[in-house]
Design a protein around this motif. Sequence first.
Motif, PDB file in Angstrom:
ATOM      1  N   ILE A  22       0.836  -1.204   0.000  1.00 15.59           N
ATOM      2  CA  ILE A  22       0.000   0.000   0.000  1.00 15.59           C
ATOM      3  C   ILE A  22       0.869   1.252   0.000  1.00 15.59           C
ATOM      4  N   ASP A  23       1.950   1.219   0.765  1.00 14.08           N
ATOM      5  CA  ASP A  23       2.934   2.306   0.803  1.00 14.08           C
ATOM      6  C   ASP A  23       4.330   1.681   0.737  1.00 14.08           C
ATOM      7  N   PRO A  24       4.900   1.572  -0.467  1.00 18.59           N
ATOM      8  CA  PRO A  24       6.176   0.873  -0.618  1.00 18.59           C
ATOM      9  C   PRO A  24       7.412   1.696  -0.281  1.00 18.59           C
ATOM     10  N   SER A  25       7.237   2.898   0.269  1.00 16.59           N
ATOM     11  CA  SER A  25       8.379   3.788   0.485  1.00 16.59           C
ATOM     12  C   SER A  25       9.399   3.191   1.447  1.00 16.59           C
ATOM     13  N   GLN A  26       8.943   2.570   2.537  1.00 14.37           N
ATOM     14  CA  GLN A  26       9.873   1.979   3.506  1.00 14.37           C
ATOM     15  C   GLN A  26      10.612   0.794   2.883  1.00 14.37           C
ATOM     16  N   LEU A  27       9.893   0.012   2.115  1.00 12.55           N
ATOM     17  CA  LEU A  27      10.500  -1.128   1.425  1.00 12.55           C
ATOM     18  C   LEU A  27      11.586  -0.654   0.469  1.00 12.55           C
ATOM     19  N   TRP A  28      11.283   0.384  -0.280  1.00 13.69           N
ATOM     20  CA  TRP A  28      12.238   0.934  -1.241  1.00 13.69           C
ATOM     21  C   TRP A  28      13.465   1.498  -0.526  1.00 13.69           C
ATOM     22  N   THR A  29      13.243   2.219   0.567  1.00 12.55           N
ATOM     23  CA  THR A  29      14.354   2.807   1.308  1.00 12.55           C
ATOM     24  C   THR A  29      15.256   1.725   1.883  1.00 12.55           C
ATOM     25  N   GLY A  30      14.657   0.656   2.421  1.00 10.85           N
ATOM     26  CA  GLY A  30      15.451  -0.429   2.983  1.00 10.85           C
ATOM     27  C   GLY A  30      16.288  -1.129   1.928  1.00 10.85           C
ATOM     28  N   ALA A  31      15.702  -1.373   0.765  1.00 10.04           N
ATOM     29  CA  ALA A  31      16.450  -2.027  -0.309  1.00 10.04           C
ATOM     30  C   ALA A  31      17.546  -1.110  -0.840  1.00 10.04           C
ATOM     31  N   THR A  32      17.283   0.183  -0.885  1.00 10.99           N
ATOM     32  CA  THR A  32      18.294   1.140  -1.352  1.00 10.99           C
ATOM     33  C   THR A  32      19.504   1.138  -0.430  1.00 10.99           C
ATOM     34  N   ALA A  33      19.271   0.952   0.879  1.00 10.50           N
ATOM     35  CA  ALA A  33      20.385   0.885   1.824  1.00 10.50           C
ATOM     36  C   ALA A  33      21.294  -0.305   1.537  1.00 10.50           C
ATOM     37  N   VAL A  34      20.727  -1.380   0.976  1.00 12.21           N
ATOM     38  CA  VAL A  34      21.509  -2.571   0.645  1.00 12.21           C
ATOM     39  C   VAL A  34      22.191  -2.418  -0.704  1.00 12.21           C
ATOM     40  N   TYR A  35      21.459  -1.929  -1.718  1.00 12.57           N
ATOM     41  CA  TYR A  35      21.934  -1.975  -3.101  1.00 12.57           C
ATOM     42  C   TYR A  35      22.457  -0.639  -3.630  1.00 12.57           C
ATOM     43  N   GLY A  36      22.002   0.491  -3.070  1.00 12.50           N
ATOM     44  CA  GLY A  36      22.373   1.803  -3.594  1.00 12.50           C
ATOM     45  C   GLY A  36      21.348   2.319  -4.584  1.00 12.50           C
ATOM     46  N   GLU A  37      21.230   3.653  -4.667  1.00 12.88           N
ATOM     47  CA  GLU A  37      20.189   4.293  -5.481  1.00 12.88           C
ATOM     48  C   GLU A  37      20.337   3.976  -6.964  1.00 12.88           C
ATOM     49  N   ALA A  38      21.555   4.015  -7.479  1.00  7.95           N
ATOM     50  CA  ALA A  38      21.748   3.790  -8.921  1.00  7.95           C
ATOM     51  C   ALA A  38      21.322   2.380  -9.318  1.00  7.95           C
ATOM     52  N   THR A  39      21.714   1.400  -8.520  1.00  6.88           N
ATOM     53  CA  THR A  39      21.322   0.014  -8.807  1.00  6.88           C
ATOM     54  C   THR A  39      19.817  -0.154  -8.689  1.00  6.88           C
ATOM     55  N   MET A  40      19.205   0.485  -7.708  1.00  4.22           N
ATOM     56  CA  MET A  40      17.764   0.373  -7.536  1.00  4.22           C
ATOM     57  C   MET A  40      17.025   0.859  -8.771  1.00  4.22           C
ATOM     58  N   ARG A  41      17.432   2.006  -9.294  1.00  2.00           N
ATOM     59  CA  ARG A  41      16.748   2.538 -10.476  1.00  2.00           C
ATOM     60  C   ARG A  41      16.978   1.658 -11.689  1.00  2.00           C
ATOM     61  N   ALA A  42      18.200   1.197 -11.854  1.00  2.00           N
ATOM     62  CA  ALA A  42      18.524   0.388 -13.030  1.00  2.00           C
ATOM     63  C   ALA A  42      17.867  -0.982 -12.970  1.00  2.00           C
ATOM     64  N   ASP A  43      17.922  -1.626 -11.804  1.00  2.00           N
ATOM     65  CA  ASP A  43      17.437  -3.003 -11.692  1.00  2.00           C
ATOM     66  C   ASP A  43      15.956  -3.104 -11.352  1.00  2.00           C
ATOM     67  N   TYR A  44      15.474  -2.195 -10.515  1.00  4.39           N
ATOM     68  CA  TYR A  44      14.114  -2.336  -9.985  1.00  4.39           C
ATOM     69  C   TYR A  44      13.136  -1.293 -10.519  1.00  4.39           C
ATOM     70  N   GLY A  45      13.637  -0.190 -11.077  1.00  2.46           N
ATOM     71  CA  GLY A  45      12.764   0.813 -11.683  1.00  2.46           C
ATOM     72  C   GLY A  45      12.142   1.724 -10.663  1.00  2.46           C
ATOM     73  N   GLN A  46      10.961   1.396 -10.223  1.00  2.00           N
ATOM     74  CA  GLN A  46      10.269   2.164  -9.199  1.00  2.00           C
ATOM     75  C   GLN A  46       9.246   1.262  -8.532  1.00  2.00           C
ATOM     76  N   ALA A  47       8.717   1.732  -7.411  1.00  2.00           N
ATOM     77  CA  ALA A  47       7.695   0.983  -6.677  1.00  2.00           C
ATOM     78  C   ALA A  47       6.393   1.773  -6.712  1.00  2.00           C
ATOM     79  N   VAL A  48       5.363   1.171  -7.275  1.00  2.00           N
ATOM     80  CA  VAL A  48       4.059   1.825  -7.429  1.00  2.00           C
ATOM     81  C   VAL A  48       3.123   1.336  -6.326  1.00  2.00           C
ATOM     82  N   PRO A  49       2.473   2.240  -5.584  1.00  2.00           N
ATOM     83  CA  PRO A  49       1.556   1.805  -4.517  1.00  2.00           C
ATOM     84  C   PRO A  49       0.340   1.068  -5.086  1.00  2.00           C
ATOM     85  N   VAL A  50      -0.213   0.190  -4.261  1.00  2.00           N
ATOM     86  CA  VAL A  50      -1.445  -0.518  -4.601  1.00  2.00           C
ATOM     87  C   VAL A  50      -2.557   0.046  -3.723  1.00  2.00           C
ATOM     88  N   PRO A  51      -3.688   0.432  -4.296  1.00  2.00           N
ATOM     89  CA  PRO A  51      -4.780   0.951  -3.461  1.00  2.00           C
ATOM     90  C   PRO A  51      -5.180  -0.043  -2.382  1.00  2.00           C
TER      91      PRO A  51
END
Length: 310
Positions: free
Chosen positions: A98-127
């Motif tokens: 529903i709110d993927p921001s925390q998930l994205w931030t946690g994964a970014t801490a592991v992989y880094g912002e550049a890798t996140m954008r290249a490999d994962y793209g973005q995280a879209v919320p689900v209603p």
Amino acid sequence: MDSNDGIHTIDTGFKRPGFDAAYLIVEAGRGAFIDTGTYHSVPRLLAALAQAGIEREAVDWVILTHVHLDHAGGAGELMRQLPRARLAVHPRGARHMIDPSQLWTGATAVYGEATMRADYGQAVPVPAERVVEAGEGAVLELAGRALLCLDTPGHARHHICIWDARSRSFFTGDTFGLSYRALDTRNGPFALPTTTPVQFDPEALHASIDRLLDYRPLGMHLTHYGRVTDVERMAGDLHRCIDAMVEVAQAHASAADSQAAIAAGLAALYERELAAHGVPDPRAALAAVLREDIELNAQGLVVWLSRRAG
């Protein structure tokens, strides 16, 4: 994409061919996806749907084994393309969809912002109104085909495996480990547990694997990668390797750089396992196929050691 019992295996394109799978189950003209890959994977999933002759409006479910982004990163975008589908996820993972921001931030801490954008793209919320909490014992109906959800912690506390009685098989996410087809030999599929950060629990993982075997499955559909049928032997290998990986972690817990020491210990362990399995050049296979898994497993074991010490 192949099909067996109405089950289509889809290569999500994440990382490399044969690394990350999603599944499409088709029953009486209706569809359900299990796991999604990343945001970048969605066009492949929609193409598989079209190839199977299923309209987007006929997809009833998007089911997530857990919310790690290689399994769930594409869920929000896929849901935008499937107007009638509901998203089923472990109760612990629902808020992260529903709110993927925390998930994205946690994964970014592991992989880094550049890798996140290249490999994962973005995280879209689900209603929120489209999210269904699928905990222990939940049954998701697909045109009369019952998909049973089991709570299977060990890799993650927000993990479910899905039992499909029609095919007598499980969709296992990461609970039944990794098994890359590049490592298959005449001895069958090679099986390896995954301790990816941050919720590895060896006792719970042992119990979850045993619980899956209680159903006497004919096959397991792994996200990494594909359907395997040598279930009893692979389960034994997983149990043995979980214990060996824990021993490696404990042996290097006091090292100056424990993560590097554990990674080196895992590499040595996996090389021995590959050789015993009959892989022709274990060291080359280690570098070509398991290099990233070694680092992620080492990170996860460091977190596990820290949690135990605390």
